[in-house]
Scaffold this motif. Structure first.
Motif, mmCIF file in Angstrom:
data_model
loop_
_atom_site.group_PDB
_atom_site.id
_atom_site.type_symbol
_atom_site.label_atom_id
_atom_site.label_comp_id
_atom_site.label_asym_id
_atom_site.label_seq_id
_atom_site.Cartn_x
_atom_site.Cartn_y
_atom_site.Cartn_z
ATOM 1 N N VAL A 160 0.865 -1.172 0.000
ATOM 2 C CA VAL A 160 0.000 0.000 0.000
ATOM 3 C C VAL A 160 0.902 1.221 0.000
ATOM 4 N N GLY A 161 0.547 2.230 -0.799
ATOM 5 C CA GLY A 161 1.374 3.425 -0.844
ATOM 6 C C GLY A 161 0.849 4.456 -1.819
ATOM 7 N N VAL A 162 1.567 5.569 -1.910
ATOM 8 C CA VAL A 162 1.172 6.673 -2.792
ATOM 9 C C VAL A 162 2.026 6.707 -4.050
ATOM 10 N N ASP A 163 3.002 5.827 -4.154
ATOM 11 C CA ASP A 163 3.802 5.659 -5.360
ATOM 12 C C ASP A 163 3.459 4.324 -5.992
ATOM 13 N N SER A 164 3.402 4.281 -7.303
ATOM 14 C CA SER A 164 3.122 3.018 -7.977
ATOM 15 C C SER A 164 4.207 2.003 -7.642
ATOM 16 N N PRO A 165 3.810 0.774 -7.280
ATOM 17 C CA PRO A 165 4.812 -0.248 -6.941
ATOM 18 C C PRO A 165 5.439 -0.905 -8.163
ATOM 19 N N VAL A 166 4.962 -0.577 -9.362
ATOM 20 C CA VAL A 166 5.485 -1.215 -10.572
ATOM 21 C C VAL A 166 6.963 -0.869 -10.717
ATOM 22 N N GLY A 167 7.786 -1.893 -10.809
ATOM 23 C CA GLY A 167 9.226 -1.696 -10.936
ATOM 24 C C GLY A 167 9.959 -1.623 -9.615
ATOM 25 N N MET A 168 9.241 -1.567 -8.490
ATOM 26 C CA MET A 168 9.890 -1.536 -7.185
ATOM 27 C C MET A 168 10.408 -2.917 -6.799
ATOM 28 N N ASP A 169 11.418 -2.938 -5.954
ATOM 29 C CA ASP A 169 11.922 -4.165 -5.358
ATOM 30 C C ASP A 169 11.434 -4.223 -3.913
ATOM 31 N N PRO A 170 10.522 -5.154 -3.577
ATOM 32 C CA PRO A 170 9.982 -5.210 -2.213
ATOM 33 C C PRO A 170 11.043 -5.408 -1.146
ATOM 34 N N GLU A 171 12.187 -5.983 -1.521
ATOM 35 C CA GLU A 171 13.234 -6.251 -0.545
ATOM 36 C C GLU A 171 14.186 -5.070 -0.375
ATOM 37 N N ASN A 172 13.996 -4.024 -1.180
ATOM 38 C CA ASN A 172 14.815 -2.820 -1.061
ATOM 39 C C ASN A 172 14.093 -1.836 -0.149
ATOM 40 N N TYR A 173 14.621 -1.664 1.032
ATOM 41 C CA TYR A 173 13.907 -0.861 2.021
ATOM 42 C C TYR A 173 13.949 0.631 1.729
ATOM 43 N N ASP A 174 14.638 1.042 0.654
ATOM 44 C CA ASP A 174 14.538 2.429 0.211
ATOM 45 C C ASP A 174 13.152 2.722 -0.349
ATOM 46 N N THR A 175 12.419 1.656 -0.717
ATOM 47 C CA THR A 175 11.050 1.848 -1.233
ATOM 48 C C THR A 175 10.037 1.934 -0.105
ATOM 49 N N HIS A 176 10.466 1.735 1.144
ATOM 50 C CA HIS A 176 9.596 1.861 2.318
ATOM 51 C C HIS A 176 9.846 3.253 2.900
ATOM 52 N N ASN A 177 9.088 4.234 2.452
ATOM 53 C CA ASN A 177 9.431 5.609 2.809
ATOM 54 C C ASN A 177 8.274 6.360 3.456
ATOM 55 N N GLY A 178 7.691 5.790 4.468
ATOM 56 C CA GLY A 178 6.629 6.492 5.192
ATOM 57 C C GLY A 178 5.249 6.135 4.698
ATOM 58 N N LEU A 179 4.888 6.659 3.539
ATOM 59 C CA LEU A 179 3.561 6.365 2.999
ATOM 60 C C LEU A 179 3.563 5.160 2.070
ATOM 61 N N ASN A 180 4.708 4.595 1.805
ATOM 62 C CA ASN A 180 4.812 3.384 0.985
ATOM 63 C C ASN A 180 5.280 2.232 1.856
ATOM 64 N N GLU A 181 4.601 1.099 1.750
ATOM 65 C CA GLU A 181 4.965 -0.014 2.623
ATOM 66 C C GLU A 181 4.703 -1.359 1.949
ATOM 67 N N TRP A 182 5.750 -2.178 1.884
ATOM 68 C CA TRP A 182 5.641 -3.575 1.466
ATOM 69 C C TRP A 182 5.577 -4.447 2.714
ATOM 70 N N THR A 183 4.714 -5.452 2.713
ATOM 71 C CA THR A 183 4.617 -6.386 3.828
ATOM 72 C C THR A 183 4.921 -7.789 3.337
ATOM 73 N N ASN A 184 5.882 -8.443 3.984
ATOM 74 C CA ASN A 184 6.295 -9.799 3.620
ATOM 75 C C ASN A 184 5.254 -10.802 4.094
ATOM 76 N N LEU A 185 4.767 -11.647 3.179
ATOM 77 C CA LEU A 185 3.765 -12.670 3.490
ATOM 78 C C LEU A 185 4.376 -14.054 3.630
ATOM 79 N N GLY A 186 5.690 -14.178 3.460
ATOM 80 C CA GLY A 186 6.310 -15.492 3.514
ATOM 81 C C GLY A 186 6.195 -16.216 2.186
ATOM 82 N N SER A 187 6.405 -17.512 2.196
ATOM 83 C CA SER A 187 6.419 -18.288 0.957
ATOM 84 C C SER A 187 5.103 -19.001 0.675
ATOM 85 N N SER A 188 4.046 -18.658 1.422
ATOM 86 C CA SER A 188 2.720 -19.230 1.181
ATOM 87 C C SER A 188 1.731 -18.112 0.883
#
Length: 264
Positions: A160-188
């Motif tokens: 969820v965020g205010v920037d389009s996630p297209v092209g982002m790397d969820p594992e790059n925490y530079d993309t987690h910048n306050g209003l943008n947030e990736w949440t890891n769901l595991g391998s299931s």
């Protein structure tokens, strides 16, 4: 018999389109919840039947590592050989001992055999075919002794965020910048609802909001109380993170918060 059933169901859905299109009531044949009854619903029904082995229900996932007593693992018998129904994650590593035999691995296509090595640490070559959504791996030659395997784990996320996630790397925490947030769901893939809550509490500025989740999780975007669909308030597209397809909901109007549910 299964083929006839699929085509009969497809025909019934096509016939129903005109009647449902003239009604404001919920569309009974709207399998994919996009507000219309069309060919896409036929595709969705066929996928459900395929995943459930011809009937709607929980998909059985198969996993196998071994020699099959020297017998070949093929497209015709792999579900019999890989008879262990997964109740947990596919293991990341393990070993198999063979006595002049081919070694086989069967796993869902979201998993990949990353490497095989012998007791000396040397690479062991292997081949792969894809059958009904599964990988069937086979060592290139017969094996005597123990080989070690490593399986690449697919990690899922939601966003969820205010920037389009297209092209982002969820594992790059530079993309987690306050209003943008990736949440890891595991391998299931998730099996329950997910609450989406993201607010600009400081400035109350309005933004276009983006919400994303794995397409195969089959979420529908619901409102803040989780009692009804909010799909009409968002544009809906897809994009990929690696080899995994994600559904992307983009808000049609700006707001200072994103409060929704990813509904199962």
């Amino acid at each position: 018999m299964k083929t006839k059933t699929i085509f009969m169901l497809a025909a019934m859905l096509l016939i129903s389109m005109g009647a449902f299109a003239q009604s404001n009531e919920p569309l009974e044949g709207d399998v994919n919840n996009d507000g219309t009854v069309d060919v896409a619903d036929i595709v969705a029904v066929i996928k459900i039947m395929k995943d459930g082995g011809g009937a709607v229900g929980e998909k059985k996932c198969y996993w196998y590592a071994g020699t099959n007593n020297g017998n070949a693992v093929t497209a015709d018998n792999f579900t019999d050989v890989a008879s262990q129904i997964l109740e947990s994650e596919v293991p990341e590593t393990g070993s198999v001992t063979a006595n002049g035999q081919y070694v086989y691995f069967v796993m869902p296509e979201t998993k990949h055999l990353e490497s095989l090595t012998d007791g000396n640490g040397s690479a062991v070559e292997f081949t792969c075919i894809v059958v009904m959504g599964y990988h069937i791996y086979k060592t290139a030659g017969m094996i005597s002794g123990m080989i070690n395997y490593t399986i690449e784990q697919t990690i899922y996320y939601w966003y969820v965020g205010v920037d389009s996630p297209v092209g982002m790397d969820p594992e790059n925490y530079d993309t987690h910048n306050g209003l943008n947030e990736w949440t890891n769901l595991g391998s299931s893939l998730p099996t329950t609802d997910i609450q989406v809550a993201k607010r600009d509490d400081t400035n109350y500025e309005k933004h276009t909001w983006y919400i994303a989740a794995p397409t195969d999780a089959n979420f529908t975007l619901y409102n803040a109380t989780n009692v009804g669909s909010d799909e009409t308030a968002f544009w809906k597209t897809t994009f990929n993170v690696g080899s995994v397809s994600y559904t992307l909901w983009t808000s049609k109007s700006e707001g200072w918060q994103a409060v929704n549910y990813l509904h199962k």
